[in-house]
Design a protein around this motif. Structure first.
Motif, short mmCIF file in Angstrom:
data_model
loop_
_atom_site.label_atom_id
_atom_site.label_comp_id
_atom_site.label_asym_id
_atom_site.label_seq_id
_atom_site.Cartn_x
_atom_site.Cartn_y
_atom_site.Cartn_z
N GLY A 60 0.75 -0.99 -0.09
CA GLY A 60 0.00 0.11 -0.12
C GLY A 60 0.84 1.18 0.02
O GLY A 60 0.26 2.21 0.28
N ALA A 63 -0.91 3.97 -2.14
CA ALA A 63 -2.44 3.97 -2.23
C ALA A 63 -2.83 5.49 -2.69
O ALA A 63 -2.23 6.42 -2.22
CB ALA A 63 -2.84 3.59 -0.68
N ASN A 68 -4.39 3.55 -8.22
CA ASN A 68 -4.38 2.63 -7.31
C ASN A 68 -5.24 3.19 -6.04
O ASN A 68 -4.82 3.85 -5.34
CB ASN A 68 -3.00 2.43 -6.93
CG ASN A 68 -3.01 1.60 -5.53
OD1 ASN A 68 -3.71 1.08 -5.20
ND2 ASN A 68 -1.67 1.79 -4.81
N GLY A 70 -6.34 1.72 -3.57
CA GLY A 70 -5.91 1.48 -2.16
C GLY A 70 -6.76 0.51 -1.57
O GLY A 70 -7.96 0.14 -2.30
N PRO A 71 -6.61 -0.08 -0.47
CA PRO A 71 -5.50 0.36 0.36
C PRO A 71 -4.37 -0.59 -0.31
O PRO A 71 -2.95 -0.19 0.22
CB PRO A 71 -5.81 -0.30 1.78
CG PRO A 71 -6.74 -1.45 1.48
CD PRO A 71 -7.59 -1.11 0.16
N GLN A 72 -4.18 -1.40 -0.95
CA GLN A 72 -3.16 -2.26 -1.54
C GLN A 72 -3.24 -2.50 -3.07
O GLN A 72 -4.55 -2.37 -3.53
CB GLN A 72 -2.94 -3.61 -0.93
CG GLN A 72 -2.52 -3.49 0.65
CD GLN A 72 -1.94 -4.74 1.16
OE1 GLN A 72 -1.21 -4.79 1.84
NE2 GLN A 72 -2.68 -5.97 0.81
N ASP A 159 -4.46 -2.90 -10.10
CA ASP A 159 -5.30 -2.78 -8.98
C ASP A 159 -6.84 -3.24 -9.58
O ASP A 159 -7.10 -2.99 -10.67
CB ASP A 159 -5.33 -1.61 -8.35
CG ASP A 159 -6.13 -1.66 -6.74
OD1 ASP A 159 -6.27 -2.74 -6.37
OD2 ASP A 159 -5.84 -0.69 -6.04
#
Length: 193
Positions: A60, A63, A68, A70-72, A159
């Motif tokens: 993350g 993020a 992206n 997020g969180p990862q 992502d």
């Protein structure tokens, strides 16, 4: 948004926002529940992601940047490896797409069927530091796996990996009875004729 339609019925998926909204009944893998760290292979739901020529990171650190949310997310290292990702689907899919960020060079995304025949290919151009939610993918019947290959050393993010599994169509229970009855009628007609 469907960008290119090929005679085989394949099409590329490109747009901004949630890649899952580009396909019906999509499952979206966000990497949220994955332990941060380096992976050579990672299986989430119906997709297995492999770094063909190196490990990739789930983390993350970036993020809310580079598409992206997020969180990862998944990203390759500053050594630009892997430069080839492979996505294997446990069950064939009819479409997949993912958020894509930070690329400075072209990458080629190609979808294949179970026999290794390319169904469609898409050159993904640089998105640089965009955070507009750029997604890319392919829609085609019978996608078993896909590859994503860099044209040069590049640091990138993936992502919200979305895919739609091809539904199995059950044979109606009455169909065998109908076929049996039609066969019986054909035999009866043959005897009388």
């Amino acid at each position: 948004m469907l960008a290119l339609s090929l005679p085989s019925g394949a099409a590329t998926l490109t747009g901004t926002g949630n890649p899952g909204s580009a396909m019906a009944s999509a499952t979206v893998e966000t990497f949220s529940g994955v332990a941060a760290g380096d992976y050579s292979t990672l299986t989430l739901g119906n997709v297995t992601i492999t770094g063909v020529d190196g490990t990739f990171t789930v983390g993350g650190d970036y993020a809310d940047t580079y598409n992206n949310p997020g969180p990862q997310s998944v990203y390759n290292g500053f050594d630009y490896a892997p430069s080839t990702f492979r996505f294997d689907f446990a069950s064939t899919v009819s479409a997949f797409a993912f958020l894509w960020g930070a690329s400075d060079f072209n990458w080629t995304l190609t979808a294949y069927n179970a026999s290794g025949t390319a169904l469609d290919s898409l050159v993904i151009g640089p998105v640089y530091g965009s955070n507009a939610g750029d997604y890319f993918g392919i829609a085609a019947a019978g996608i078993s796996y896909a590859t994503l290959v860099a044209s040069a050393g590049d640091f990138v993010f993936i992502d919200n990996f979305a895919s739609t599994t091809v539904p199995t169509v059950p044979v109606p229970a009455a169909l065998p009875l109908l076929l049996g009855a039609l066969g019986g009628l054909a035999m009866l007609r043959r005897r009388r004729g």
